[in-house]
Motif scaffolding. Structure first.
Motif, PDB file in Angstrom:
ATOM      1  N   ALA A  77       1.096  -1.148  -0.039  1.00  0.00           N
ATOM      2  CA  ALA A  77      -0.080   0.270   0.044  1.00  0.00           C
ATOM      3  C   ALA A  77       0.899   1.230   0.024  1.00  0.00           C
ATOM      4  CB  ALA A  77      -1.055  -0.181   1.291  1.00  0.00           C
ATOM      5  N   ASN A  78       0.356   2.319  -0.481  1.00  0.00           N
ATOM      6  CA  ASN A  78       1.065   3.581  -0.311  1.00  0.00           C
ATOM      7  C   ASN A  78       1.791   3.917   0.970  1.00  0.00           C
ATOM      8  OD1 ASN A  78       1.920   5.889  -2.232  1.00  0.00           O
ATOM      9  ND2 ASN A  78       0.058   5.255  -3.343  1.00  0.00           N
ATOM     10  N   GLY A  79       2.877   4.334   0.790  1.00  0.00           N
ATOM     11  CA  GLY A  79       3.427   4.366   2.379  1.00  0.00           C
ATOM     12  C   GLY A  79       4.145   3.379   3.013  1.00  0.00           C
ATOM     13  N   LYS A  80       3.841   2.328   2.462  1.00  0.00           N
ATOM     14  CA  LYS A  80       4.451   0.844   2.934  1.00  0.00           C
ATOM     15  C   LYS A  80       5.496   0.397   2.445  1.00  0.00           C
ATOM     16  CE  LYS A  80       1.107   0.540   5.978  1.00  0.00           C
ATOM     17  NZ  LYS A  80       1.352   0.907   7.531  1.00  0.00           N
ATOM     18  N   ARG A  81       6.155  -0.408   2.938  1.00  0.00           N
ATOM     19  CA  ARG A  81       7.627  -0.829   2.432  1.00  0.00           C
ATOM     20  C   ARG A  81       7.649  -2.216   1.920  1.00  0.00           C
ATOM     21  NH1 ARG A  81      11.780  -0.158   7.377  1.00  0.00           N
ATOM     22  NH2 ARG A  81       9.602  -0.766   8.422  1.00  0.00           N
ATOM     23  N   VAL A  82       8.364  -2.691   1.190  1.00  0.00           N
ATOM     24  CA  VAL A  82       8.652  -3.990   0.593  1.00  0.00           C
ATOM     25  C   VAL A  82      10.342  -4.347   0.423  1.00  0.00           C
ATOM     26  CG1 VAL A  82       8.344  -3.785  -1.848  1.00  0.00           C
ATOM     27  CG2 VAL A  82       7.440  -5.916  -0.918  1.00  0.00           C
ATOM     28  N   TRP A  83      10.520  -5.542   0.577  1.00  0.00           N
ATOM     29  CA  TRP A  83      12.005  -5.984   0.521  1.00  0.00           C
ATOM     30  C   TRP A  83      12.063  -6.557  -0.987  1.00  0.00           C
ATOM     31  CZ3 TRP A  83      16.137  -5.205   3.774  1.00  0.00           C
ATOM     32  CH2 TRP A  83      17.449  -5.767   3.343  1.00  0.00           C
ATOM     33  N   LEU A  84      12.875  -5.877  -1.808  1.00  0.00           N
ATOM     34  CA  LEU A  84      13.043  -6.297  -3.156  1.00  0.00           C
ATOM     35  C   LEU A  84      14.438  -7.582  -2.980  1.00  0.00           C
ATOM     36  CD1 LEU A  84      12.859  -3.565  -5.626  1.00  0.00           C
ATOM     37  CD2 LEU A  84      11.105  -5.084  -4.965  1.00  0.00           C
ATOM     38  N   LYS A  85      14.256  -8.917  -3.077  1.00  0.00           N
ATOM     39  CA  LYS A  85      15.222  -9.734  -2.816  1.00  0.00           C
ATOM     40  C   LYS A  85      16.404  -9.383  -3.627  1.00  0.00           C
ATOM     41  CE  LYS A  85      15.598 -14.540  -1.607  1.00  0.00           C
ATOM     42  NZ  LYS A  85      15.146 -15.942  -1.632  1.00  0.00           N
ATOM     43  N   GLU A  89      10.866   3.878  -3.488  1.00  0.00           N
ATOM     44  CA  GLU A  89      11.965   4.888  -2.823  1.00  0.00           C
ATOM     45  C   GLU A  89      12.720   4.009  -2.015  1.00  0.00           C
ATOM     46  OE1 GLU A  89      12.046   8.328   0.321  1.00  0.00           O
ATOM     47  OE2 GLU A  89      10.344   8.315  -0.816  1.00  0.00           O
ATOM     48  N   TYR A  90      14.037   4.047  -2.523  1.00  0.00           N
ATOM     49  CA  TYR A  90      15.063   2.983  -1.635  1.00  0.00           C
ATOM     50  C   TYR A  90      15.140   3.630  -0.280  1.00  0.00           C
ATOM     51  CZ  TYR A  90      19.411   0.644  -0.835  1.00  0.00           C
ATOM     52  OH  TYR A  90      20.268  -0.222  -0.138  1.00  0.00           O
ATOM     53  N   THR A  91      15.077   2.613   0.626  1.00  0.00           N
ATOM     54  CA  THR A  91      15.267   3.206   1.979  1.00  0.00           C
ATOM     55  C   THR A  91      16.442   2.405   2.901  1.00  0.00           C
ATOM     56  OG1 THR A  91      13.764   1.197   2.977  1.00  0.00           O
ATOM     57  CG2 THR A  91      12.742   3.330   2.384  1.00  0.00           C
ATOM     58  N   GLY A  92      17.244   1.528   2.073  1.00  0.00           N
ATOM     59  CA  GLY A  92      18.301   1.101   2.525  1.00  0.00           C
ATOM     60  C   GLY A  92      18.317  -0.629   2.659  1.00  0.00           C
ATOM     61  N   ASP A  93      19.400  -1.048   2.963  1.00  0.00           N
ATOM     62  CA  ASP A  93      19.599  -2.569   3.028  1.00  0.00           C
ATOM     63  C   ASP A  93      19.766  -3.128   4.329  1.00  0.00           C
ATOM     64  OD1 ASP A  93      22.052  -1.781   3.516  1.00  0.00           O
ATOM     65  OD2 ASP A  93      22.980  -3.023   1.902  1.00  0.00           O
ATOM     66  N   VAL A 106      13.134  -6.561   7.646  1.00  0.00           N
ATOM     67  CA  VAL A 106      12.512  -8.046   7.470  1.00  0.00           C
ATOM     68  C   VAL A 106      12.311  -8.764   8.703  1.00  0.00           C
ATOM     69  CG1 VAL A 106      12.812 -10.320   6.152  1.00  0.00           C
ATOM     70  CG2 VAL A 106      13.444  -8.014   4.877  1.00  0.00           C
ATOM     71  N   ARG A 107      13.599  -8.882   9.398  1.00  0.00           N
ATOM     72  CA  ARG A 107      13.617  -9.931  10.656  1.00  0.00           C
ATOM     73  C   ARG A 107      12.876  -9.241  11.893  1.00  0.00           C
ATOM     74  NH1 ARG A 107      19.868 -11.346   9.584  1.00  0.00           N
ATOM     75  NH2 ARG A 107      19.309 -12.640   7.960  1.00  0.00           N
ATOM     76  N   GLU A 108      12.891  -7.910  11.952  1.00  0.00           N
ATOM     77  CA  GLU A 108      12.162  -7.373  13.127  1.00  0.00           C
ATOM     78  C   GLU A 108      10.947  -6.456  12.679  1.00  0.00           C
ATOM     79  OE1 GLU A 108      15.667  -5.547  14.917  1.00  0.00           O
ATOM     80  OE2 GLU A 108      16.461  -7.357  14.678  1.00  0.00           O
ATOM     81  N   GLU A 109      10.817  -5.961  11.491  1.00  0.00           N
ATOM     82  CA  GLU A 109       9.793  -5.102  11.198  1.00  0.00           C
ATOM     83  C   GLU A 109       8.837  -5.768  10.394  1.00  0.00           C
ATOM     84  OE1 GLU A 109      11.292  -1.215  10.567  1.00  0.00           O
ATOM     85  OE2 GLU A 109      12.977  -1.915  11.475  1.00  0.00           O
ATOM     86  N   GLY A 110       9.007  -6.920   9.918  1.00  0.00           N
ATOM     87  CA  GLY A 110       8.260  -8.052   9.504  1.00  0.00           C
ATOM     88  C   GLY A 110       7.760  -7.428   7.904  1.00  0.00           C
TER      89      GLY A 110
END
Ligand SMILES: [Zn+2]
Length: 571
Positions: A471-479, A492-496, A501-505
């Motif tokens: 959803a807008n404003g939410k994040r996803v991890w591009l493997k 928008e890239y927010t870092g690696d 993933v491990r703590e914030e789901g």
């Protein structure tokens, strides 16, 4: 504890520790050794407090040895235990029950007797799987005999002979001999003549219905008592083609009052006007029935064990009459139940599949929607995966269900190591990536760092599957790349930092470049799926297996002009 007792404890503990470590292929532990040690040696019990210390030291020493050393040491201490280990291992591998009375025969000889009226559906794989496995168990022998003596109702399909041999090869077995019953018609004639001479058969011109009525009433027809000479003349006339279909048959003289009417004076030969499709057999019109043909062949090829469906129980009883006339020993028989299969909409039946192909509903025998050997093979499922699943079903007389999930699990184990990872995005949604590195570098295979990393560019944007767009404003991890936030219409890239993933789901998803990708058409049991794969997928050779991450395993079938065709194997 005196020195002598200490040495005895050490010796006993070492045996148990070695046995445990070898049996479970892992480190021995003190707890697992203490139980049997104290159980078997009551005299140790008064020293209960001191013993764990002694055992601990022994276990530590055992765990320092490699498997070969452990085996050698156990062989030295207690050879019986090594034998026990080997026996247990054999029992684990040998899931099939023993064949009956194997010790009565010099060699276990079996037959695979397919009707070549079409290529095989998956159920057909059960017989070669089990016969082939028995052959390995007993160092036996098997013939592939095409029982192709019905050119009309079970008309042979000339391509099916080779397709069936191919299927056996795919399953990992090789027949010791291959023969066609249609090449052996003269042999069946000779045996019929001998049977006539023995008074064991008679020619009968009763219309089928009339005979059936008499037979069911337990009455002999007028032809039953004719002398063998007349029968011989009429049988030769059958062979010479002097009768039309239905005019004359040769019957085996059994017991016309037998309590099972199906066994009363059954037909051994009849006339079929339709020529056999094999040129070598096209001239014959007088054809043996399956029970006569297979009964004679089983004896002549020295078959010791027959495996057949429970629905064919009467066959053995019918053939027993012929065997009695000739003074032959009937082979051992194992009757098994039907096998059903889940996961398919199409019925597992040669005629049904053939019909759907003729109507254009299926593309061919290897259409992924068809429950056939050719289709699972094209999907990249190894024959071994099917054989293991079939053998696991055993040979009981009850009906059994083959779960395709078992085949898939077996196959996954076989191919996972070799299948490199790629991304395939189905019906993707395009997003520009703002900030961040120019490319992602997921590993080629997570368990093989030596195979290196892939390189997937992101400079021209990425595509992800619609369900993976947050959803807008939410994040996803591009493997293999990093974390991005969905902002308006871009990522928008927010870092690696993997803690996202491990703590914030944050969900990890697969992706492909919007440009420089490889169009893919994937054929599945539910129909075709289209998508794009990462650029490195272009280098995978045809016929190789890959894992499309989060999608499943697939076989690269063909590099087409518009798209690469792949066949989906399983998740
Ligand atoms: Zn008759």
């Amino acid at each position: 504890m005196d020195q002598e007792l200490r040495e005895r404890v050490q010796r006993e503990a070492e045996k148990h520790a070695l046995f445990n470590a070898l049996k479970y292929e892992s480190d021995a532990d003190v707890g697992a050794v203490m139980g049997p040690l104290m159980g078997e040696n009551p005299e140790f019990r008064p020293h209960g407090d001191a013993i764990p210390g002694v055992v601990g030291a022994v276990v530590a020493e055992v765990n320092e040895m490699d498997t070969a050393e452990k085996r050698a040491r156990l062989e030295e201490l207690e050879p019986d235990l090594v034998e026990e280990l080997d026996a247990e291992e054999d029992a684990e591998e040998r899931v099939l029950p023993d064949l009956p009375d194997v010790e009565d025969y010099e060699q276990v000889r079996m037959r695979l007797a397919p009707n070549p009226n079409g290529p095989w559906h998956i159920g057909h794989a059960r017989m070669p799987a089990v016969i082939g496995t028995y052959k390995e168990m007993y160092d036996g022998w098997f013939v592939c005999r095409f029982d192709d003596t019905d050119p009309e109702t079970k008309r042979p399909d000339l391509d099916a002979y080779d397709q069936i041999l191919d299927a056996i090869d795919y399953l990992g077995f090789e027949p010791d001999e291959v023969m066609n019953a249609s090449d052996r018609v003269e042999i069946y004639y000779d045996h019929a003549r001998e049977l006539v001479e023995k008074g064991g058969a008679y020619t009968c011109s009763c219309p089928a219905e009339e005979f059936s009525e008499m037979k069911n009433a337990g009455e002999a027809c007028p032809h039953r008592d004719k002398d063998p000479e007349t029968t011989m003349v009429e049988f030769e006339a059958m062979i010479d083609g002097e009768y039309d279909a239905g005019e004359m048959v040769l019957r085996v003289k059994t017991d016309i009052t037998h309590k099972n009417p199906a066994l009363r004076d059954w037909v051994a030969f009849r006339i079929i006007d339709t020529p056999h499709p094999r040129e070598a057999a096209a001239e014959y019109r007088c054809w043996p029935m399956l029970d006569f043909q297979s009964g004679v062949d089983d004896h002549l090829t020295g078959v010791t064990h027959i495996i057949r469906g429970i629905d064919l129980q009467d066959s053995a009883k019918r053939q027993q009459f012929v065997y009695d006339y000739f003074g032959w020993e009937y082979p051992e028989v194992v009757h098994w139940g039907h096998v059903q299969i889940d996961a398919y909409d199409v019925k597992m039946s040669t005629s049904t599949i053939k019909g759907l192909i003729e109507d254009g509903e299926l593309d061919g025998w290897d259409d992924p929607r068809a429950p056939t050997v050719a289709s699972v093979r094209r999907r990249g499922i190894r024959g071994q995966a099917i054989v293991d699943a079939m053998v696991e079903l055993g040979t009981s007389t009850s009906n059994v269900d083959l779960a395709m999930s078992t085949v898939y699990a077996n196959n996954r184990e076989l191919i996972d190591d070799e299948a490199n990872r790629y991304f395939l995005v189905r019906e993707g949604v395009e997003k520009q990536v703002v900030g961040g590195p120019d490319a992602g570098h997921p590993p080629v295979h997570p368990e093989h760092p030596d195979r290196g990393d892939r390189e997937i560019p992101v400079t021209d944007g990425v595509v992800v599957e619609p369900d993976d767009v947050p959803a807008n404003g939410k994040r996803v991890w591009l493997k293999g790349y990093g974390c991005v936030r969905h902002t308006r219409d871009a990522f928008e890239y927010t870092g690696d930092d993997i803690s996202a993933v491990r703590e914030e789901g944050v969900d990890v998803v697969h992706w492909a470049p919007a440009d420089q990708n490889v169009p893919v058409r994937m054929r599945t049991m539910e129909g075709d799926v289209t998508g794009v794969a990462e650029p490195g997928f272009a280098d995978v050779p045809e016929d190789e297996m890959v894992q499309f991450e989060r999608v499943g395993f697939a076989r690269v079938d063909e590099r087409g002009d518009e798209a690469t065709v792949t066949y989906f194997a399983h998740p």
